[in-house]
Design a protein around this motif. Structure first.
Motif, PDB file in Angstrom:
ATOM      1  N   THR A  22      -3.477   7.205  16.518  1.00 54.29           N
ATOM      2  CA  THR A  22      -2.629   6.129  16.027  1.00 54.29           C
ATOM      3  C   THR A  22      -2.943   4.824  16.734  1.00 54.29           C
ATOM      4  OG1 THR A  22      -0.887   7.721  15.568  1.00 54.29           O
ATOM      5  CG2 THR A  22      -0.236   5.422  15.670  1.00 54.29           C
ATOM      6  N   GLY A  23      -3.094   4.875  18.037  1.00 59.91           N
ATOM      7  CA  GLY A  23      -3.424   3.669  18.794  1.00 59.91           C
ATOM      8  C   GLY A  23      -4.784   3.123  18.419  1.00 59.91           C
ATOM      9  N   LEU A  29      -6.954  -2.038  12.917  1.00 61.83           N
ATOM     10  CA  LEU A  29      -6.220  -2.817  11.919  1.00 61.83           C
ATOM     11  C   LEU A  29      -5.882  -4.208  12.429  1.00 61.83           C
ATOM     12  CD1 LEU A  29      -4.766  -3.050   9.194  1.00 61.83           C
ATOM     13  CD2 LEU A  29      -2.741  -2.097  10.307  1.00 61.83           C
ATOM     14  N   ARG A  30      -5.385  -4.314  13.634  1.00 56.88           N
ATOM     15  CA  ARG A  30      -4.937  -5.621  14.120  1.00 56.88           C
ATOM     16  C   ARG A  30      -6.085  -6.596  14.327  1.00 56.88           C
ATOM     17  NH1 ARG A  30      -4.634  -7.301  19.283  1.00 56.88           N
ATOM     18  NH2 ARG A  30      -5.694  -6.042  20.829  1.00 56.88           N
ATOM     19  N   ARG A  54       3.484  -2.975   3.431  1.00 55.66           N
ATOM     20  CA  ARG A  54       3.451  -1.665   4.104  1.00 55.66           C
ATOM     21  C   ARG A  54       2.509  -0.694   3.404  1.00 55.66           C
ATOM     22  NH1 ARG A  54       9.202  -2.547   4.077  1.00 55.66           N
ATOM     23  NH2 ARG A  54       9.854  -3.255   6.121  1.00 55.66           N
ATOM     24  N   ARG A  55       2.588  -0.657   2.071  1.00 59.64           N
ATOM     25  CA  ARG A  55       1.715   0.245   1.301  1.00 59.64           C
ATOM     26  C   ARG A  55       0.255  -0.172   1.428  1.00 59.64           C
ATOM     27  NH1 ARG A  55       5.781  -0.082  -2.341  1.00 59.64           N
ATOM     28  NH2 ARG A  55       4.705  -1.686  -3.537  1.00 59.64           N
ATOM     29  N   ARG A  56       0.003  -1.447   1.292  1.00 55.77           N
ATOM     30  CA  ARG A  56      -1.371  -1.969   1.308  1.00 55.77           C
ATOM     31  C   ARG A  56      -2.049  -1.666   2.642  1.00 55.77           C
ATOM     32  NH1 ARG A  56      -0.320  -5.714  -1.395  1.00 55.77           N
ATOM     33  NH2 ARG A  56       0.680  -7.159   0.016  1.00 55.77           N
ATOM     34  N   TRP A  57      -1.329  -1.857   3.737  1.00 52.99           N
ATOM     35  CA  TRP A  57      -1.932  -1.699   5.057  1.00 52.99           C
ATOM     36  C   TRP A  57      -1.606  -0.369   5.718  1.00 52.99           C
ATOM     37  CZ3 TRP A  57      -5.802  -4.682   5.836  1.00 52.99           C
ATOM     38  CH2 TRP A  57      -5.847  -5.924   5.220  1.00 52.99           C
ATOM     39  N   GLY A  58      -0.702   0.413   5.123  1.00 52.94           N
ATOM     40  CA  GLY A  58      -0.388   1.723   5.676  1.00 52.94           C
ATOM     41  C   GLY A  58       0.337   1.653   7.005  1.00 52.94           C
ATOM     42  N   VAL A  59       1.218   0.654   7.125  1.00 52.32           N
ATOM     43  CA  VAL A  59       1.929   0.483   8.394  1.00 52.32           C
ATOM     44  C   VAL A  59       3.435   0.605   8.196  1.00 52.32           C
ATOM     45  CG1 VAL A  59       0.170  -0.975   9.440  1.00 52.32           C
ATOM     46  CG2 VAL A  59       1.978  -2.028   8.115  1.00 52.32           C
ATOM     47  N   CYS A  60       4.103   0.896   9.285  1.00 46.83           N
ATOM     48  CA  CYS A  60       5.561   0.994   9.290  1.00 46.83           C
ATOM     49  C   CYS A  60       6.048   0.283  10.547  1.00 46.83           C
ATOM     50  CB  CYS A  60       5.986   2.460   9.308  1.00 46.83           C
ATOM     51  SG  CYS A  60       7.762   2.672   9.418  1.00 46.83           S
TER      52      CYS A  60
END
Length: 63
Positions: A22-23, A29-30, A54-60
């Motif tokens: 995850t990290g 991504l960042r 959120r959907r486009r980048w897969g983030v929460c």
């Protein structure tokens, strides 16, 4: 934040081991200029982070 020499195989291995999946994904991504631009455009607006973002980048984001 630790600084890694991405050209060094040893540093790359250490980054994978220390960051976890995850990290490691977040670090990739960042650094994405498209993500940076879009995030910069939505921050500061009343709507904030949208479901589409959120959907486009897969983030929460935790509140």
């Amino acid at each position: 934040m630790p600084v890694f020499d991405w050209e060094s195989p040893e540093a790359y291995k250490r980054a994978q081991e220390e960051a976890g999946i995850t990290g490691f994904a977040w670090e990739c991504l960042r650094r994405n200029p498209h993500y940076q631009r879009e995030y910069g455009e939505i921050t500061g607006h009343d709507d904030g982070v949208t479901a589409g973002f959120r959907r486009r980048w897969g983030v929460c984001f935790r509140g």
